[in-house]
Scaffold this motif. Structure first.
Motif, PDB file in Angstrom:
ATOM      1  N   TYR A  46      40.208  22.583   7.580  1.00  0.00           N
ATOM      2  CA  TYR A  46      40.384  22.152   6.195  1.00  0.00           C
ATOM      3  C   TYR A  46      39.263  21.184   5.806  1.00  0.00           C
ATOM      4  O   TYR A  46      38.898  20.292   6.588  1.00  0.00           O
ATOM      5  CB  TYR A  46      41.717  21.428   6.023  1.00  0.00           C
ATOM      6  CG  TYR A  46      42.908  22.322   6.223  1.00  0.00           C
ATOM      7  CD1 TYR A  46      43.363  23.144   5.186  1.00  0.00           C
ATOM      8  CD2 TYR A  46      43.588  22.356   7.432  1.00  0.00           C
ATOM      9  CE1 TYR A  46      44.458  23.986   5.368  1.00  0.00           C
ATOM     10  CE2 TYR A  46      44.684  23.188   7.623  1.00  0.00           C
ATOM     11  CZ  TYR A  46      45.111  23.994   6.590  1.00  0.00           C
ATOM     12  OH  TYR A  46      46.189  24.828   6.771  1.00  0.00           O
ATOM     13  N   ARG A  87      40.728  22.005   0.287  1.00  0.00           N
ATOM     14  CA  ARG A  87      41.937  21.444  -0.313  1.00  0.00           C
ATOM     15  C   ARG A  87      41.616  20.160  -1.084  1.00  0.00           C
ATOM     16  O   ARG A  87      40.618  19.503  -0.797  1.00  0.00           O
ATOM     17  CB  ARG A  87      42.973  21.124   0.770  1.00  0.00           C
ATOM     18  CG  ARG A  87      43.594  22.347   1.421  1.00  0.00           C
ATOM     19  CD  ARG A  87      44.536  23.077   0.471  1.00  0.00           C
ATOM     20  NE  ARG A  87      45.249  24.154   1.135  1.00  0.00           N
ATOM     21  CZ  ARG A  87      44.759  25.374   1.344  1.00  0.00           C
ATOM     22  NH1 ARG A  87      43.535  25.677   0.948  1.00  0.00           N
ATOM     23  NH2 ARG A  87      45.491  26.296   1.947  1.00  0.00           N
ATOM     24  N   ASP A  92      48.227  18.476   0.449  1.00  0.00           N
ATOM     25  CA  ASP A  92      48.141  19.937   0.335  1.00  0.00           C
ATOM     26  C   ASP A  92      47.975  20.581   1.708  1.00  0.00           C
ATOM     27  O   ASP A  92      48.454  21.677   1.957  1.00  0.00           O
ATOM     28  CB  ASP A  92      46.946  20.344  -0.546  1.00  0.00           C
ATOM     29  CG  ASP A  92      47.037  19.738  -1.939  1.00  0.00           C
ATOM     30  OD1 ASP A  92      48.165  19.639  -2.459  1.00  0.00           O
ATOM     31  OD2 ASP A  92      45.984  19.342  -2.493  1.00  0.00           O
ATOM     32  N   ASP A  96      50.915  23.131   4.384  1.00  0.00           N
ATOM     33  CA  ASP A  96      50.369  24.449   4.714  1.00  0.00           C
ATOM     34  C   ASP A  96      50.837  24.976   6.073  1.00  0.00           C
ATOM     35  O   ASP A  96      50.251  25.909   6.613  1.00  0.00           O
ATOM     36  CB  ASP A  96      48.830  24.335   4.705  1.00  0.00           C
ATOM     37  CG  ASP A  96      48.174  25.613   4.191  1.00  0.00           C
ATOM     38  OD1 ASP A  96      48.862  26.421   3.556  1.00  0.00           O
ATOM     39  OD2 ASP A  96      46.970  25.796   4.443  1.00  0.00           O
TER      40      ASP A  96
END
Lengths: 188, 188
Positions: A46, A87, A92, A96
């Motif tokens: 991420y 993200r 967020d 996930d």
């Protein structure tokens, strides 16, 4: 053993004049980190930034290499960049994991009270079915409120001297190697 | 225990039309590698390219960070970049050890007959007074004639899967950590 993901947190700060100052996402760094994640079997990489424009640039770069000209030019890169997910906020990312709450491990260039060693974390990951999420901060590191929210923080990487100013992409590679590198006998 | 240096070899090749194609020296890579060399206590980080223009650019970049504006902007980087030394050919590097012949160790992304493990090399470096020189190739790796001239070649870095396309700067960081990283007890 659950899956392990990592998140790179870009955390803008305000300067004296009230302007937003942020580390920037760059193409080379995304490639390096994606290739390290691919090599060491991480689930998702991420990249987190609250700045809309930065996320748009990052998405465009990833698209270029994943499905545009870059894919034909270098298919190994295309494969690695599938690991990248952009993200807006850490929240967020946390949402996930299919309703599971990941074990969040921070990283830092200095030792903290809740520090954990590499072999200790390696054994923990191997024996715990929950997903793990490793957090990395850019620039001046992870912001204090995020560090406080981590369950543990990995020990810093040290060489023989006092200097430890590794680049983030190199530090990520070393940490993933310490946790997931496959080595043979005692000579390796 | 002698000193250890590393050399990054840029090796231009001729394409089908007879044009020279070379990997390029870039600012980010020099910084990353210099910071890794500084952290893990390497003596010199040689950057080798036969292309005059590339060497001139590299010298200019190093000067900017070592003594120009970059030094005031980021003194930690200035310190690390002192490790960098630009050379035209491997022969110039070999002549740089005060008349001593260094033990030359190659690196590769695949296993070779003369491969050596990390802990084995670590013990060798600790017990041999000669200087050691680690060689890294850019692009498609070290050219065959240079590989043949190495005394041994380090085992490739592997993760749990088949993908191993680490970026050079990350691979260098991992290799230096495996050889010179300082870790505490068995949990670290």
């Amino acid at each position: 053993m659950g899956s392990t993901s990592l998140a790179i947190i870009h955390y803008p700060v305000l300067d004296k004049r009230g302007d937003i100052v942020s580390t920037s996402i760059n193409n080379l760094e995304m490639h390096d980190v994606a290739r390290s994640c691919m090599t060491f079997g991480l689930d998702v990489c991420y990249i987190v930034t609250p700045l809309d424009r930065q996320r748009a640039i990052a998405e465009q770069l990833v698209d270029h290499w994943r499905s545009g000209y870059g894919r034909r030019y270098n298919p190994d890169r295309a494969e690695a960049l599938k690991k990248i997910s952009i993200r807006k906020a850490l929240g967020d990312v946390m949402a996930d994991f299919d309703g599971l709450r990941p074990v969040v491990i921070g990283t830092s260039s200095r030792k903290r009270d809740v520090s954990i060693g590499y072999n200790e974390l390696k054994r923990w990951i191997a024996s715990d079915p929950r997903p793990f999420l490793l957090l990395f901060g850019t620039g001046w590191g992870l912001p204090p409120d995020i560090v406080r929210s981590c369950e543990r923080t990995l020990l810093p990487i040290n060489g023989p001297g006092d200097y430890n100013h590794l680049s983030l992409r190199v530090a990520i590679g070393i940490i993933l190697d310490r946790l997931f590198g496959v080595r043979g006998g005692p000579d390796e």
